[in-house]
Design a protein around this motif. Structure first.
Motif, PDB file in Angstrom:
ATOM      1  N   SER A 108     -69.412 -35.365  30.472  1.00 32.52           N
ATOM      2  CA  SER A 108     -69.895 -35.551  31.796  1.00 32.52           C
ATOM      3  C   SER A 108     -68.978 -36.106  32.823  1.00 32.52           C
ATOM      4  O   SER A 108     -67.952 -36.772  32.405  1.00 32.52           O
ATOM      5  CB  SER A 108     -71.162 -36.148  31.775  1.00 32.52           C
ATOM      6  OG  SER A 108     -70.787 -37.656  31.044  1.00 32.52           O
ATOM      7  N   ARG A 109     -69.310 -36.051  33.960  1.00 32.35           N
ATOM      8  CA  ARG A 109     -68.826 -36.807  35.246  1.00 32.35           C
ATOM      9  C   ARG A 109     -68.479 -38.388  34.768  1.00 32.35           C
ATOM     10  O   ARG A 109     -67.790 -39.211  34.714  1.00 32.35           O
ATOM     11  CB  ARG A 109     -69.411 -36.460  36.305  1.00 32.35           C
ATOM     12  CG  ARG A 109     -68.971 -35.369  37.052  1.00 32.35           C
ATOM     13  CD  ARG A 109     -69.777 -35.265  38.393  1.00 32.35           C
ATOM     14  NE  ARG A 109     -71.207 -34.969  37.803  1.00 32.35           N
ATOM     15  CZ  ARG A 109     -72.122 -34.814  38.871  1.00 32.35           C
ATOM     16  NH1 ARG A 109     -71.902 -34.471  39.956  1.00 32.35           N
ATOM     17  NH2 ARG A 109     -73.492 -34.810  38.637  1.00 32.35           N
ATOM     18  N   ALA A 110     -69.716 -38.750  34.109  1.00 26.98           N
ATOM     19  CA  ALA A 110     -69.785 -40.162  33.786  1.00 26.98           C
ATOM     20  C   ALA A 110     -68.869 -40.662  32.642  1.00 26.98           C
ATOM     21  O   ALA A 110     -68.327 -41.561  32.489  1.00 26.98           O
ATOM     22  CB  ALA A 110     -71.367 -40.783  33.462  1.00 26.98           C
TER      23      ALA A 110
ATOM     24  N   GLU B  80     -75.761 -36.959  32.030  1.00 26.31           N
ATOM     25  CA  GLU B  80     -75.260 -37.712  33.309  1.00 26.31           C
ATOM     26  C   GLU B  80     -75.789 -39.263  33.184  1.00 26.31           C
ATOM     27  O   GLU B  80     -75.016 -40.052  33.705  1.00 26.31           O
ATOM     28  CB  GLU B  80     -75.430 -37.098  34.460  1.00 26.31           C
ATOM     29  CG  GLU B  80     -74.728 -35.937  34.859  1.00 26.31           C
ATOM     30  CD  GLU B  80     -73.087 -36.053  34.758  1.00 26.31           C
ATOM     31  OE1 GLU B  80     -72.790 -37.157  34.960  1.00 26.31           O
ATOM     32  OE2 GLU B  80     -72.321 -35.171  34.662  1.00 26.31           O
TER      33      GLU B  80
END
Length: 275
Positions: free
Chosen positions: A53-55, A24
Motif C-alpha cells: 500500500s502507499r502506507a 491503507e
C-alpha cells in the motif's frame, strides 16, 4: 446474495498466486502482522505475496529483504491472483495465529538485519517508555476507541517496574508527540537521575529502532510498540522486562491478544482506562 460480479471473480481469479492486500489504514505495526501471515504460508510452501500500500512503501524502502521476498508492487497485482480472505482478527493472536518460533524467525530474517543503531542514541537506556499519541488523541472517532489515561497508566506501570527493578539508571521517552510528553510526564524524574526525551529522533523508523534496542520497556496500547518489544526481547535473549497494558481498544473485552505472555501486564487501572 450471489451476483454476476462475484461469479466472474470466482471464475477469473484462478491463478497460481494468492495475494494479501495491505490496507491503507494499517500502520507499520499492523502491516507486520499481515507480513508475518504471508511469511508463515510461504514457509509452508504456498505461492503468496502481499500487495504493498502507499502506507507501506516508506517502510519497505528500509526493509528491502522483506519487500522483495514477501511483497509485490500494486502494478504487479494480476487479474488472476487469488485474494486471501483471512480476516484481520485472525492475524495477530500470539500463540494462536503464530508461534514464538515463527515470530522469532520472521524477526531474525527480516527485521534484525536492517536494524542499525540510530545516530540519535549512543547509550542503550536501562528503560525506555514508548508513548503512542497521534490520531489516538487528535481524531475524535479514533480517540473514542483507543485513548487511555496515559499519565495514570504510566505511573502504575512505573510502580510495577521499580518494584521489580528499582532505580533505573536511565529512562528514555520515545513518542510521536514529544511536546505532550515533556509537558505531562515530568513525574518520571522521580524514578531516575537521568530522564531523557528522544528529541533527536529522525522519525518513526528511528523511534522504532530506539525502542527495539532498549533493555526494558514500558509500552502503551500500540502494535508499533508491541513489535519493537518483540525485537527487544529477542535481542536481549528474553531478559527484557516489558510492561504493557491489557487494554487495546473499545469495547474492551479482556487482555489484548497480541501480547507476549512473558510480559508483565497491567490488567486494569484504578478507576478504569478512560482518559
Amino acid at each position: 446474495m450471489v451476483t454476476v460480479r462475484s461469479l466472474v471473480r470466482r471464475v477469473v481469479r484462478r491463478g497460481p498466486r494468492t495475494v494479501v492486500l495491505l490496507q491503507e489504514w494499517a500502520g507499520f505495526g499492523n502491516q507486520l502482522y499481515y507480513l508475518l501471515h504471508v511469511y508463515r504460508r510461504q514457509r509452508a510452501g504456498e505461492n503468496i505475496k502481499a500487495v504493498r500500500s502507499r502506507a507501506s512503501e516508506p517502510w519497505m524502502a528500509h526493509f528491502a529483504h522483506m519487500r522483495d521476498q514477501l511483497t509485490i508492487a500494486p502494478e504487479e497485482f494480476h487479474w488472476s491472483d487469488r485474494i486471501d480472505p483471512t480476516d484481520w482478527d485472525s492475524l495477530g493472536r500470539f500463540g494462536v495465529d503464530y508461534s514464538r518460533e515463527e515470530l522469532q524467525s520472521f524477526l531474525t530474517t527480516f527485521i534484525l538485519p536492517s536494524l542499525a543503531r540510530p545516530e540519535a542514541e549512543s547509550v542503550t537506556p536501562s528503560l525506555t517508555v514508548n508513548v503512542r499519541r497521534g490520531d489516538y488523541y487528535w481524531n475524535p472517532p479514533v480517540r473514542g476507541k483507543f485513548s487511555i489515561d496515559q499519565p495514570h497508566y504510566l505511573s502504575v506501570a512505573l510502580e510495577r517496574y521499580t518494584s521489580i527493578r528499582p532505580h533505573p539508571e536511565h529512562i528514555l521517552v520515545v513518542s510521536d508527540d514529544q511536546d505532550w510528553c515533556e509537558a505531562r510526564l515530568g513525574f518520571l524524574e522521580g524514578y531516575t537521575h537521568n530522564l531523557r526525551f528522544a528529541r533527536d529522533s529522525a522519525g518513526p523508523l528511528d523511534d522504532f529502532t530506539l525502542v527495539c534496542r532498549s533493555q526494558d520497556l514500558i509500552i502503551t496500547n500500540s502494535t508499533f510498540s508491541m513489535w519493537a518489544a518483540h525485537v527487544s526481547s529477542l535481542l536481549n535473549d528474553g531478559t527484557s522486562l516489558v510492561i504493557a497494558p491489557a487494554f487495546i481498544t473499545r469495547p474492551h473485552r479482556g487482555r489484548c491478544e497480541q501480547l507476549d505472555p512473558r510480559w508483565s501486564i497491567i490488567e486494569d487501572l484504578p478507576g478504569g482506562w478512560d482518559s
